[in-house]
Design a protein around this motif. Structure first.
Motif, mmCIF file in Angstrom:
data_model
loop_
_atom_site.group_PDB
_atom_site.id
_atom_site.type_symbol
_atom_site.label_atom_id
_atom_site.label_comp_id
_atom_site.label_asym_id
_atom_site.label_seq_id
_atom_site.Cartn_x
_atom_site.Cartn_y
_atom_site.Cartn_z
ATOM 1 N N GLY A 1 -1.103 82.946 71.192
ATOM 2 C CA GLY A 1 -2.055 84.017 71.669
ATOM 3 C C GLY A 1 -2.457 84.057 73.091
ATOM 4 N N ASP A 2 -3.621 84.637 73.035
ATOM 5 C CA ASP A 2 -4.182 84.833 74.790
ATOM 6 C C ASP A 2 -4.457 83.475 75.405
ATOM 7 O OD1 ASP A 2 -3.667 87.153 75.927
ATOM 8 O OD2 ASP A 2 -5.282 88.140 75.528
ATOM 9 N N LEU A 3 -3.584 82.920 76.328
ATOM 10 C CA LEU A 3 -4.103 81.676 76.898
ATOM 11 C C LEU A 3 -4.408 81.998 78.331
ATOM 12 C CD1 LEU A 3 -1.528 79.128 75.502
ATOM 13 C CD2 LEU A 3 -3.701 79.695 74.598
ATOM 14 N N ASN A 4 -5.137 81.120 79.101
ATOM 15 C CA ASN A 4 -5.176 81.282 80.526
ATOM 16 C C ASN A 4 -4.012 80.650 81.058
ATOM 17 O OD1 ASN A 4 -5.990 78.670 80.907
ATOM 18 N ND2 ASN A 4 -8.095 79.236 80.905
ATOM 19 N N GLY A 5 -3.857 80.991 82.459
ATOM 20 C CA GLY A 5 -2.792 80.387 83.256
ATOM 21 C C GLY A 5 -2.716 78.915 83.135
ATOM 22 N N LEU A 6 -3.784 78.195 83.156
ATOM 23 C CA LEU A 6 -3.548 76.644 83.352
ATOM 24 C C LEU A 6 -3.329 76.249 81.849
ATOM 25 C CD1 LEU A 6 -4.114 74.120 84.708
ATOM 26 C CD2 LEU A 6 -6.492 74.059 84.072
ATOM 27 N N LEU B 1 -10.100 74.871 85.374
ATOM 28 C CA LEU B 1 -10.965 73.995 84.987
ATOM 29 C C LEU B 1 -12.306 74.590 84.725
ATOM 30 C CD1 LEU B 1 -9.530 70.758 86.713
ATOM 31 C CD2 LEU B 1 -9.267 71.372 84.259
ATOM 32 N N GLU B 2 -12.672 75.471 85.588
ATOM 33 C CA GLU B 2 -14.024 75.927 85.584
ATOM 34 C C GLU B 2 -14.294 76.782 84.094
ATOM 35 O OE1 GLU B 2 -15.653 78.824 88.512
ATOM 36 O OE2 GLU B 2 -15.416 77.032 89.640
ATOM 37 N N GLN B 3 -13.132 77.492 83.991
ATOM 38 C CA GLN B 3 -13.130 78.190 82.641
ATOM 39 C C GLN B 3 -12.868 77.675 81.376
ATOM 40 O OE1 GLN B 3 -10.134 81.025 83.742
ATOM 41 N NE2 GLN B 3 -11.725 82.574 85.022
ATOM 42 N N LYS B 4 -12.777 76.430 81.510
ATOM 43 C CA LYS B 4 -12.431 75.772 80.303
ATOM 44 C C LYS B 4 -13.060 75.890 79.089
ATOM 45 C CE LYS B 4 -14.725 71.275 81.348
ATOM 46 N NZ LYS B 4 -14.811 69.939 81.706
ATOM 47 N N ASN B 5 -14.484 75.617 79.299
ATOM 48 C CA ASN B 5 -15.527 76.374 78.102
ATOM 49 C C ASN B 5 -15.869 77.421 77.906
ATOM 50 O OD1 ASN B 5 -15.284 73.623 76.963
ATOM 51 N ND2 ASN B 5 -16.547 72.549 78.552
ATOM 52 N N ASN B 6 -15.192 78.534 78.514
ATOM 53 C CA ASN B 6 -15.707 79.824 78.557
ATOM 54 C C ASN B 6 -15.049 80.462 77.229
ATOM 55 O OD1 ASN B 6 -16.035 82.453 78.715
ATOM 56 N ND2 ASN B 6 -15.203 82.647 80.820
ATOM 57 N N PRO B 7 -16.022 80.715 76.420
ATOM 58 C CA PRO B 7 -15.447 81.153 74.935
ATOM 59 C C PRO B 7 -14.226 82.236 75.213
ATOM 60 C CG PRO B 7 -17.845 81.075 75.185
ATOM 61 C CD PRO B 7 -17.435 80.833 76.428
ATOM 62 N N GLU B 8 -14.560 83.489 76.010
ATOM 63 C CA GLU B 8 -13.542 84.148 76.192
ATOM 64 C C GLU B 8 -12.357 83.501 77.060
ATOM 65 O OE1 GLU B 8 -15.510 87.236 78.749
ATOM 66 O OE2 GLU B 8 -16.950 87.518 77.139
ATOM 67 N N GLU C 1 -18.907 78.421 63.296
ATOM 68 C CA GLU C 1 -18.617 79.741 64.093
ATOM 69 C C GLU C 1 -18.911 79.524 65.408
ATOM 70 O OE1 GLU C 1 -17.317 82.650 63.746
ATOM 71 O OE2 GLU C 1 -16.697 81.891 61.656
ATOM 72 N N GLN C 2 -19.971 78.915 65.941
ATOM 73 C CA GLN C 2 -20.413 78.777 67.117
ATOM 74 C C GLN C 2 -19.375 77.583 67.962
ATOM 75 O OE1 GLN C 2 -24.085 78.078 68.781
ATOM 76 N NE2 GLN C 2 -25.125 79.351 67.351
ATOM 77 N N CYS C 3 -18.866 76.615 67.229
ATOM 78 C CA CYS C 3 -17.986 75.659 67.859
ATOM 79 C C CYS C 3 -16.537 75.525 67.533
ATOM 80 C CB CYS C 3 -18.750 74.398 67.220
ATOM 81 S SG CYS C 3 -20.363 74.050 67.635
ATOM 82 N N HIS C 4 -15.920 76.572 66.499
ATOM 83 C CA HIS C 4 -14.698 76.172 66.193
ATOM 84 C C HIS C 4 -13.502 76.525 67.333
ATOM 85 C CE1 HIS C 4 -14.547 80.456 65.319
ATOM 86 N NE2 HIS C 4 -13.025 80.432 65.391
ATOM 87 N N ARG C 5 -13.941 77.384 68.071
ATOM 88 C CA ARG C 5 -12.989 77.655 69.248
ATOM 89 C C ARG C 5 -12.817 76.457 70.253
ATOM 90 N NH1 ARG C 5 -12.862 84.001 71.248
ATOM 91 N NH2 ARG C 5 -11.578 83.078 72.411
ATOM 92 N N ARG C 6 -13.868 76.009 70.428
ATOM 93 C CA ARG C 6 -13.879 74.769 71.609
ATOM 94 C C ARG C 6 -13.032 73.653 70.799
ATOM 95 N NH1 ARG C 6 -18.265 73.106 74.659
ATOM 96 N NH2 ARG C 6 -19.258 74.850 74.433
ATOM 97 N N VAL C 7 -13.439 73.492 69.641
ATOM 98 C CA VAL C 7 -12.690 72.317 68.911
ATOM 99 C C VAL C 7 -11.487 72.570 68.815
ATOM 100 C CG1 VAL C 7 -12.418 71.122 66.814
ATOM 101 C CG2 VAL C 7 -14.759 71.635 67.669
#
Lengths: 183, 168
Positions: free
Chosen positions: A121-126, B14-21, A34-40
């Protein structure tokens, strides 16, 4: 010096979960997931640029994590170790899923198209731009700029020359800038 | 937009890469699959063994043929200069394989009478894809299609010349 209490607390909790998982506690492992799946998943998606493959690879990471978590000796942060395990699994996933034609004539996979990116889904610009990069440039950019690997390490991981890793990084940056300025 | 804008955009991203949101999320829940895999790993390996045992002779032969072809392709292409056009490389290799099979099966009766018509249809498809590739020689999707049509031709020649006892 200010202490980042929230992060310190999060790390403590994670350490506890890791310890309990190492003792075979599946409930702790579910909480760790639960804590890590998003970063993986995020790292798998950035490296593989394919939603379905990223989901498969993410599952593979956690299955292997369950079997290999005893190898984590606490000398580095758990998340650092997890990122390194994830990178290696995603790269080997990519190799396994290349068809024979791509293997023999070295056709490079192009990046994700607009429709595929929209489905993620929602991705940031980079992240949106990273997913558009061609395979080699994307892998090097993610490993170097996002994950912090040195070009020498990337060259070993991707079986390429150090110079190729550097030139793919510049290629990636150039493409990202071009797309950023034109979008 | 200027270079400094881009540098700022990159640094912020890159700063936001590990921001969960800011992290992308899988579209489906992956935990049930993980849980199933960690609880049933020994069973799945037994299942796959029994499946392998049940598969028919033709499937085994096809697998051997396909892996041989892939292996030979790898050796063949690794000996070619990398800058050569992939269509030319693939076509040259395929033609060699096809002629070898046709010579090998030359005196052997075929199991169907219309296999040459089927082969002609596949050859027409091959020509259509090659024409499309002339305009776009690096198109990965077209190259895949060409490889599939080549594979289908080799499979057809092999299949119609297999002895009857192997047609399980």
């Amino acid at each position: 010096m200010l202490v980042d209490a929230q992060n310190a607390f999060a790390d403590d909790t994670l350490d506890e979960l890791v310890l309990r998982t190492q003792q075979g506690d599946q409930v702790a492992f579910a909480a760790l997931y639960e804590q890590c799946h998003r970063r993986v998943y995020a790292l798998c998606l950035r490296l593989l640029a394919d939603q379905a493959h990223a989901e498969d690879a993410c599952q593979e990471v956690f299955v292997q994590l369950w079997h290999k978590i005893s190898q984590f000796n606490g000398q580095s942060r758990f998340t650092t170790w997890l990122h390194s395990v994830t990178s290696n699994i995603a790269i080997s996933y990519l190799r396994k899923h290349k068809n024979w034609l791509q293997k023999v004539v070295s056709i490079e996979n192009s990046g994700m198209d607009e429709a595929g990116i929209a489905l993620c889904g929602d991705l940031n610009g980079l992240d949106k731009l990273i997913l558009r990069l061609p395979e080699r440039a994307r892998l090097v950019f993610v490993l170097h700029a996002v994950e912090g690997y040195r070009h020498e390490e990337i060259a070993t991981m991707l079986s390429m020359a150090v110079g190729s890793s550097k030139s793919q990084y510049h290629r990636a940056k150039k493409l990202l800038q071009e797309w950023y300025e034109n979008d | 937009m200027t270079k400094s804008n881009f540098d700022e955009f990159l640094a912020k991203g890159l700063e936001q890469k590990n921001n969960p949101e800011q992290m992308p999320e899988p579209q489906k829940s992956l935990w049930p699959g993980v849980e199933k895999a960690i609880n049933s790993a020994p069973h799945s390996s037994i299942d796959s063994e029994s499946r392998a045992t049940r598969s028919g002779a033709w499937r085994n032969l096809s697998a051997i043929a396909a892996s041989t072809l892939i292996g030979m392709c790898a050796v063949y292409f690794s000996m070619k200069p990398p800058e050569q056009n992939p269509v030319v490389q693939m076509s040259a290799y395929f033609e060699q394989q096809k002629q070898t099979l046709l010579v090998q099966y030359g005196s052997q009766p075929a199991l169907t009478n219309d296999w040459q018509v089927q082969l002609q249809e596949l050859e027409q498809a091959e020509q259509a894809i090659k024409t499309a590739l002339e305009n776009d020689p690096e198109n990965a999707a077209l190259l895949q299609m060409l490889a599939q049509v080549y594979q289908q031709q080799l499979d057809l020649i092999n299949r119609v010349h297999q002895p009857r006892w192997q047609q399980i």
